[in-house]
Design a protein around this motif. Structure first.
Motif, PDB file in Angstrom:
ATOM      1  N   ILE A 158     -86.498   3.361  34.129  1.00 54.48           N
ATOM      2  CA  ILE A 158     -87.089   4.278  33.153  1.00 54.48           C
ATOM      3  C   ILE A 158     -86.725   3.813  31.752  1.00 54.48           C
ATOM      4  O   ILE A 158     -85.571   3.441  31.485  1.00 54.48           O
ATOM      5  N   ARG A 159     -87.686   3.849  30.854  1.00 56.04           N
ATOM      6  CA  ARG A 159     -87.422   3.484  29.463  1.00 56.04           C
ATOM      7  C   ARG A 159     -87.237   4.753  28.640  1.00 56.04           C
ATOM      8  O   ARG A 159     -88.198   5.430  28.298  1.00 56.04           O
ATOM      9  N   TYR A 160     -85.988   5.077  28.381  1.00 57.77           N
ATOM     10  CA  TYR A 160     -85.684   6.253  27.580  1.00 57.77           C
ATOM     11  C   TYR A 160     -85.777   5.902  26.097  1.00 57.77           C
ATOM     12  O   TYR A 160     -85.458   4.773  25.697  1.00 57.77           O
ATOM     13  N   ARG A 161     -86.183   6.871  25.294  1.00 57.85           N
ATOM     14  CA  ARG A 161     -86.155   6.668  23.844  1.00 57.85           C
ATOM     15  C   ARG A 161     -84.744   7.001  23.358  1.00 57.85           C
ATOM     16  O   ARG A 161     -84.307   8.145  23.431  1.00 57.85           O
ATOM     17  N   ILE A 162     -84.042   5.983  22.901  1.00 57.66           N
ATOM     18  CA  ILE A 162     -82.653   6.154  22.463  1.00 57.66           C
ATOM     19  C   ILE A 162     -82.617   6.191  20.935  1.00 57.66           C
ATOM     20  O   ILE A 162     -82.920   5.196  20.280  1.00 57.66           O
ATOM     21  N   PRO A 163     -82.265   7.332  20.331  1.00 59.19           N
ATOM     22  CA  PRO A 163     -82.260   7.453  18.874  1.00 59.19           C
ATOM     23  C   PRO A 163     -81.277   6.489  18.211  1.00 59.19           C
ATOM     24  O   PRO A 163     -80.261   6.095  18.795  1.00 59.19           O
ATOM     25  N   ASP A 164     -81.583   6.121  16.964  1.00 59.00           N
ATOM     26  CA  ASP A 164     -80.702   5.226  16.202  1.00 59.00           C
ATOM     27  C   ASP A 164     -79.315   5.819  16.009  1.00 59.00           C
ATOM     28  O   ASP A 164     -78.341   5.085  15.800  1.00 59.00           O
ATOM     29  N   ALA A 165     -79.216   7.147  16.062  1.00 63.06           N
ATOM     30  CA  ALA A 165     -77.921   7.806  15.855  1.00 63.06           C
ATOM     31  C   ALA A 165     -76.881   7.383  16.883  1.00 63.06           C
ATOM     32  O   ALA A 165     -75.681   7.505  16.650  1.00 63.06           O
ATOM     33  N   TYR A 166     -77.326   6.847  18.044  1.00 63.06           N
ATOM     34  CA  TYR A 166     -76.402   6.443  19.084  1.00 63.06           C
ATOM     35  C   TYR A 166     -75.998   4.971  18.976  1.00 63.06           C
ATOM     36  O   TYR A 166     -75.445   4.409  19.917  1.00 63.06           O
ATOM     37  N   ASN A 167     -76.271   4.357  17.845  1.00 66.65           N
ATOM     38  CA  ASN A 167     -75.906   2.957  17.619  1.00 66.65           C
ATOM     39  C   ASN A 167     -74.459   2.889  17.132  1.00 66.65           C
ATOM     40  O   ASN A 167     -74.106   3.453  16.084  1.00 66.65           O
ATOM     41  N   TRP A 168     -73.605   2.156  17.867  1.00 68.52           N
ATOM     42  CA  TRP A 168     -72.177   2.117  17.528  1.00 68.52           C
ATOM     43  C   TRP A 168     -71.911   1.491  16.158  1.00 68.52           C
ATOM     44  O   TRP A 168     -70.984   1.891  15.452  1.00 68.52           O
ATOM     45  N   LYS A 169     -72.711   0.515  15.758  1.00 64.57           N
ATOM     46  CA  LYS A 169     -72.511  -0.090  14.442  1.00 64.57           C
ATOM     47  C   LYS A 169     -72.755   0.927  13.333  1.00 64.57           C
ATOM     48  O   LYS A 169     -72.010   0.983  12.347  1.00 64.57           O
ATOM     49  N   GLN A 170     -73.783   1.740  13.500  1.00 67.25           N
ATOM     50  CA  GLN A 170     -74.047   2.780  12.512  1.00 67.25           C
ATOM     51  C   GLN A 170     -72.939   3.825  12.512  1.00 67.25           C
ATOM     52  O   GLN A 170     -72.511   4.296  11.448  1.00 67.25           O
ATOM     53  N   ILE A 171     -72.449   4.172  13.695  1.00 65.53           N
ATOM     54  CA  ILE A 171     -71.357   5.150  13.803  1.00 65.53           C
ATOM     55  C   ILE A 171     -70.103   4.622  13.113  1.00 65.53           C
ATOM     56  O   ILE A 171     -69.401   5.364  12.413  1.00 65.53           O
ATOM     57  N   ALA A 172     -69.815   3.330  13.285  1.00 71.04           N
ATOM     58  CA  ALA A 172     -68.657   2.720  12.627  1.00 71.04           C
ATOM     59  C   ALA A 172     -68.816   2.768  11.109  1.00 71.04           C
ATOM     60  O   ALA A 172     -67.864   3.089  10.373  1.00 71.04           O
ATOM     61  N   ARG A 173     -70.010   2.453  10.594  1.00 68.63           N
ATOM     62  CA  ARG A 173     -70.245   2.502   9.147  1.00 68.63           C
ATOM     63  C   ARG A 173     -70.052   3.918   8.599  1.00 68.63           C
ATOM     64  O   ARG A 173     -69.443   4.103   7.535  1.00 68.63           O
ATOM     65  N   GLN A 174     -70.560   4.904   9.315  1.00 66.30           N
ATOM     66  CA  GLN A 174     -70.426   6.287   8.870  1.00 66.30           C
ATOM     67  C   GLN A 174     -68.961   6.708   8.824  1.00 66.30           C
ATOM     68  O   GLN A 174     -68.533   7.405   7.898  1.00 66.30           O
TER      69      GLN A 174
END
Length: 368
Positions: free
Chosen positions: A338-354
């Motif tokens: 199944i191809r789930y739509r995974i939001p950008d909010a779950y990107n670890w690189k973005q989480i680290a930057r935040q």
């Protein structure tokens, strides 16, 4: 600007079981060299003594494994150590380890709390432990200069004063590592493509008892249930699970699994089930999404927050409904991943930057 940060509230990483541990293992190596991180680990859980990157220094402190005392004792040691080292920021993971955070504030150290889950809701704790955790929550929320909630639903439970100094940053999803290898499955006696997978630490709040009873009731032919997770302080619960599973030859406990072995389990499962009664932000559910697995999950708020299709969810603790859903899914398996739509909010690189941005704001005095 170089920022010195103390990190505690985790048993440690890499290769240590637990949601907070996985969160830290994914998050901190992605931060840049401006963050000089001192990560406190609990010595009995340490599996690797080497450095993993230049900006992370591990300090392994003594720790008991006695239920109810482990977190408090280790957090006190971490707090005292930090008072001598004087970092600019103390990043504390979850409410229990923040019990001594007022001492950090008195020393002028900024406190960042990551609120993973309401631990006092977990079935493992008795009345007194729940009261202590509730007290620790009050202290943690009041003392923290800034708060990260990994669940927006949890954040919304608190009033304007807490929300004003907090934000929502969820857990992330690692890049999946699908594999054709099956050697670990073969060693465990697991049949490729004909098993239901559940992953998590063996504790009562994970609902594995509900899953086992539902699996037995479903009476699925040529189908196995694989539970991948280690036992730490809940040996009596694990013994009860083993007893319940003993009259069914198709239930397999693998113990704690990680790396390529875990990738094999995700790659070849027919269905993933998360029957938890309580979660902060379910990392294993995100992992199963990344592998494109068909899924069933209890309808607790944390699982609902992932916004999976409605048919994924079942009533929490309802063994009959879960058994019916298991029969339905295993008798009519998904023809492909199944191809789930995974939001950008779950990107670890973005989480680290935040997270690094919050460190910077704390150091600059824009919080607290």
């Amino acid at each position: 600007m170089e920022m010195k940060v103390s990190v505690f509230g985790t048993r440690g990483f890499p290769l240590v079981q637990g949601g907070v541990e996985k969160h830290c293992e994914c998050l901190y190596p992605l931060m840049d060299a401006s963050c000089r991180l001192t990560v406190f680990r609990r010595r009995p859980y340490v599996r690797s003594s080497g450095a993993i990157c230049d900006h992370i220094r591990f300090v392994d402190l003594p720790s008991t494994r006695i239920k109810g005392w482990e977190t408090a004792c280790h957090s006190l040691l971490c707090t005292v150590y930090s008072l001598f080292r004087r970092p600019q920021v103390a990043h504390i993971h979850n409410i229990g380890p923040a019990l001594f955070s007022p001492l950090l504030k008195l020393a002028g150290i900024k406190v960042l709390l990551t609120y993973h889950s309401a631990n006092y809701e977990h079935k493992r704790w008795n009345f007194i432990a729940r009261k202590i955790l509730k007290l620790s929550e009050k202290i943690a929320l009041r003392t923290a200069d800034a708060i990260i909630f990994i669940s927006e639903a949890q954040r919304q439970k608190f009033g304007p004063r807490i929300q004003a100094k907090s934000c929502h940053i969820p857990n992330g999803i690692q890049t999946p590592q699908p594999t054709d290898a099956t050697d670990f499955l073969q060693a465990q006696g697991v049949r490729k493509g004909r098993y239901i997978l559940a992953v998590g630490r063996i504790t009562p709040e994970k609902g594995f008892d509900c899953l086992i009873n539902a699996f037995k009731d479903a009476a699925l032919e040529n189908c196995q249930l694989v539970i991948a997770g280690g036992v730490e302080g809940e040996s009596s619960y694990f013994t009860a699970l083993q007893k319940s599973a003993s009259d069914c030859g198709n239930i397999i406990f693998t113990g704690y699994v990680y790396g390529s072995q875990l990738a094999q389990l995700y790659s070849h499962a027919a269905l993933f089930v998360l029957p938890s009664y309580s979660e902060g932000m379910p990392l294993v559910l995100l992992e199963a999404m990344s592998y494109g697995l068909a899924m069933l999950a209890s309808d607790i708020p944390a699982n609902r927050a992932v916004n999976l299709p409605p048919q994924v969810y079942f009533a929490t603790g309802d063994e009959k409904e879960l058994a019916d859903r298991l029969r339905q899914r295993m008798c009519n398996p998904a023809p492909e991943k199944i191809r789930y739509r995974i939001p950008d909010a779950y990107n670890w690189k973005q989480i680290a930057r935040q997270t690094v941005e919050i460190y910077g704001a704390l150091c600059a005095g824009r919080y607290g």
